[in-house]
Design a protein around this motif. Structure first.
Motif, short mmCIF file in Angstrom:
data_model
loop_
_atom_site.label_atom_id
_atom_site.label_comp_id
_atom_site.label_asym_id
_atom_site.label_seq_id
_atom_site.Cartn_x
_atom_site.Cartn_y
_atom_site.Cartn_z
N GLU A 1 2.94 1.89 -3.29
CA GLU A 1 2.12 2.44 -4.36
C GLU A 1 1.99 3.95 -4.24
OE1 GLU A 1 -1.82 0.63 -6.06
OE2 GLU A 1 -2.36 1.89 -4.34
N LEU B 1 -0.35 5.25 -12.24
CA LEU B 1 0.45 4.68 -11.16
C LEU B 1 1.71 4.00 -11.71
CD1 LEU B 1 -2.28 3.07 -8.88
CD2 LEU B 1 -0.81 5.00 -8.28
N LYS C 1 1.72 -0.66 -8.75
CA LYS C 1 0.38 -0.96 -8.25
C LYS C 1 0.41 -2.03 -7.16
CE LYS C 1 -2.54 0.38 -12.16
NZ LYS C 1 -3.62 -0.05 -13.09
N ASN C 2 -0.43 -1.80 -6.14
CA ASN C 2 -0.62 -2.76 -5.06
C ASN C 2 -1.58 -3.85 -5.54
OD1 ASN C 2 -1.20 -4.17 -2.72
ND2 ASN C 2 -2.41 -2.52 -1.81
N TRP C 3 -1.05 -5.05 -5.82
CA TRP C 3 -1.87 -6.11 -6.41
C TRP C 3 -2.86 -6.72 -5.41
CZ3 TRP C 3 -1.08 -10.71 -3.87
CH2 TRP C 3 0.15 -10.86 -3.20
N TYR D 1 -4.96 -4.84 -3.60
CA TYR D 1 -6.09 -3.92 -3.46
C TYR D 1 -7.34 -4.52 -4.11
CZ TYR D 1 -9.00 0.20 -4.18
OH TYR D 1 -10.05 1.09 -4.18
N CYS E 1 0.85 -1.21 0.00
CA CYS E 1 0.00 0.00 0.00
C CYS E 1 0.87 1.25 0.00
CB CYS E 1 -0.90 0.01 1.23
SG CYS E 1 -2.11 -1.32 1.33
N ARG F 1 -9.42 7.04 -8.72
CA ARG F 1 -10.53 6.58 -9.54
C ARG F 1 -11.49 7.72 -9.87
NH1 ARG F 1 -11.36 2.64 -6.67
NH2 ARG F 1 -13.00 3.44 -5.30
N GLU G 1 -5.92 6.44 -12.23
CA GLU G 1 -5.39 5.14 -11.82
C GLU G 1 -4.35 4.60 -12.78
OE1 GLU G 1 -8.08 2.31 -9.22
OE2 GLU G 1 -9.26 3.08 -10.89
N HIS G 2 -4.49 4.90 -14.06
CA HIS G 2 -3.56 4.39 -15.07
C HIS G 2 -2.19 5.06 -14.99
CE1 HIS G 2 -5.29 8.04 -16.71
NE2 HIS G 2 -4.33 8.09 -17.61
N SER H 1 -4.45 4.31 1.92
CA SER H 1 -4.37 3.61 0.64
C SER H 1 -5.75 3.50 -0.01
CB SER H 1 -3.78 2.22 0.85
OG SER H 1 -3.80 1.47 -0.35
N ARG I 1 -6.73 5.44 -3.56
CA ARG I 1 -7.27 4.80 -4.75
C ARG I 1 -8.63 5.39 -5.13
NH1 ARG I 1 -6.16 0.09 -7.46
NH2 ARG I 1 -3.95 -0.44 -7.32
#
Length: 523
Positions: A86, A421, A424-426, A428, A83, A413, A418-419, A405, A409
């Motif tokens: 990111e 970043l 990325k925190n996978w 989330y 978190c 959003r 978001e694109h 975190s 996000r």
């Protein structure tokens, strides 16, 4: 996930067209090299929590509690670091997660968290100085070891006030030494377990089957290990505080985060397993108020070498100094951040010509020195109390990182970013949510032992005083400043963007080439 300049250039350009980007200057100099940051990330916060805390945890909770609690807290820390990584790769600032809480949750929350974590670092430095006395008692208990503690305290101030490169270089070599020591300890522990000990007997899982094991002290003993484990892992998140003084943080911080998993698995969980297998929970000195024996030293003694035991004890001393050095660095940078954000007097924002916040360093070290001076009540007892304070403070920080975190996000959003970043925190959104819930549960139950078999007012305070203190700071600042909860659509997601202009040249030139597209740094 690295930034692809060609692929993301249109997105960055569009982002710049939609927003007037403000590039903030941290003022702190980006002088920490990738070599230093990686080593600090691996071993910077490894200190008394692992070398001494595991002994106390083994004595109070037993080998099973030690392994399970360290594994659970390790999983929480790993998710927390994903978190944080990111957010820090997107906005690398010296205040790190404290700044993120103010920016993405509520300014009052950031105020309370930053002051809480600053105090955490000041207490951590003091705890490491107190631990010096405990470790030195391995040789003799008649020498006035507090005098050596004062000398170390002075040297830590010098290392942090000269310039950040001095801090980074000292930390690099101290970290390297303790990493090598832990590797040797694990290999030696395996040999001791299978018969390479003074009695030449196979140990195996014998110590898990002695009377009272593998769980000691019931639910109270099990719960109490959580705060010890939180103290041991504490500071892992503070590596992101170096973002404000790290070369190329958008690349380095994601790499640091990825390495955290292996660090947790190898250094903490594997060490906890070997300690529980080889050292009985009732070994003399593990949980005494007068002294405390490191399980690492015991392992070398079991191998049949008193000299080796003395050597590893000396290495543990350097590890304690390293952890204190890192805590003082992080604490001074947070106090500087408080000043810059208007949460503390402006005097704490004063810098030397090397761009070091010298007033913050001196004040943080002063508080640590005063706490260290309280060791006259008994170094072992004081260290336990300080450990509890720091452990709970760490947990509050991890909860805050998870909350920040989720809000971060939500802001990305809502604003269609978001694109953008770079990392990325996978996990989330499940990871942050589970981490928050587990942390809240642990904070509430870990003080079980202070209620049973009889109530201990002093222990109760050490376990829970952080909670009302944090709440009070939040409420007071919110009422005084009339702060508002940050709405996703109104969050500041453009300030403090990292640029190559903030970098310091390495020997032989820059560490890499960069170009700015729409205000964003791409490689």
């Amino acid at each position: 996930m690295e930034v692809d300049a060609e692929k993301n250039a249109p997105a960055y350009a569009a982002h710049s067209a939609d927003h007037a980007l403000v590039v903030a200057e941290d003022k702190l100099r980006r002088s920490l090299s990738p070599r230093q940051v990686q080593m600090i990330a691996i071993g910077g916060t490894i200190g008394t929590g692992l070398f001494l805390g595991t002994g106390k945890a083994l004595a109070t909770g037993g080998p099973a509690s030690l392994l399970i609690c360290y594994a659970i807290v390790g999983a929480i820390v790993f998710v927390t670091m994903l978190c944080l990584g990111e957010m820090a790769a997107f906005v690398p600032v010296a205040g790190s997660f404290c700044t993120f809480s103010a920016r993405y949750v509520d300014d009052a929350w950031g105020f309370a968290l930053t002051w809480n974590y600053w105090f955490n670092d000041a207490v951590s430095t003091a705890a490491d100085l107190v631990a010096l006395q405990l470790i030195l008692q391995y040789w003799t208990d008649t020498f006035p070891w507090y005098a050596l503690g004062l000398i170390i305290w002075f040297l830590l101030i010098l290392a942090n006030i000269i310039n950040v490169r001095a801090y980074g270089e000292v930390e690099y070599w101290l970290c390297l030494l303790k990493v090598v020591t832990i590797v040797i300890f694990i290999v030696l522990s395996i040999a001791v377990n299978v018969g390479g000990n003074t009695t030449h007997e196979y140990i195996g899982g014998r110590n898990w089957r002695i009377d009272g094991a593998p769980f000691v002290g019931g639910i109270g003993g099990f719960a109490s290990v959580f705060v010890t484990a939180s103290f041991a892992y504490g500071g892992t998140e503070s590596i992101a505080i170096t973002a404000g003084e790290t070369r190329d943080p958008a690349r380095q911080l994601p790499r640091v985060v990825r390495n955290v998993f292996w660090r947790i698995l190898f250094f903490y969980i594997l060490s906890a397993l070997m300690i529980g297998l080889n050292v009985p929970y009732n070994y003399p000195g593990l949980n005494s108020k007068e002294t405390s024996t490191s399980p690492f030293t015991i392992a070398f003694q079991m191998a049949g070498s008193k000299v080796a035991g003395s050597f590893v004890n000396a290495v543990i001393l350097t590890s304690v100094i390293s952890a204190g050095n890192h805590a003082l660095f992080a604490g001074s940078r947070l106090l500087y951040t408080l000043s810059v954000n208007g949460h503390a007097p402006k005097v704490f924002g004063r810098l030397t010509r090397f761009q070091v916040p010298w007033v913050s360093v001196l004040f943080t070290s002063l508080i640590s020195g005063l706490l260290f001076g309280a060791s006259f009540i008994g170094a072992g007892q004081l260290w336990t109390w300080l450990q509890n304070l720091v452990g709970v403070s760490n947990q509050l920080s991890w909860i805050s990182i998870g909350v920040a975190s989720l809000r971060f996000r939500a802001g990305l959003r809502a604003q269609g970013k978001e694109h953008l970043l770079p990392f990325k925190n996978w996990t989330y959104p499940a990871g942050p949510i589970i981490s928050i819930v587990l942390n809240v549960f642990i904070v509430l139950v870990q003080g079980w032992s202070c209620f049973s078999p009889r109530f201990s007012a002093v222990d109760f305070v050490s376990y829970y005083v952080e909670l009302p203190a944090f709440a009070l700071m939040f409420v007071v600042w919110k009422l005084v400043k009339k702060t508002k909860f940050r709405r996703a659509s109104e969050m500041d997601l453009v300030t403090d963007v990292y640029t190559k202009d903030d970098m310091e040249p390495e020997e032989g030139g820059w560490s890499g080439k960069a170009k700015r597209i729409g205000g964003w740094l791409c490689f």
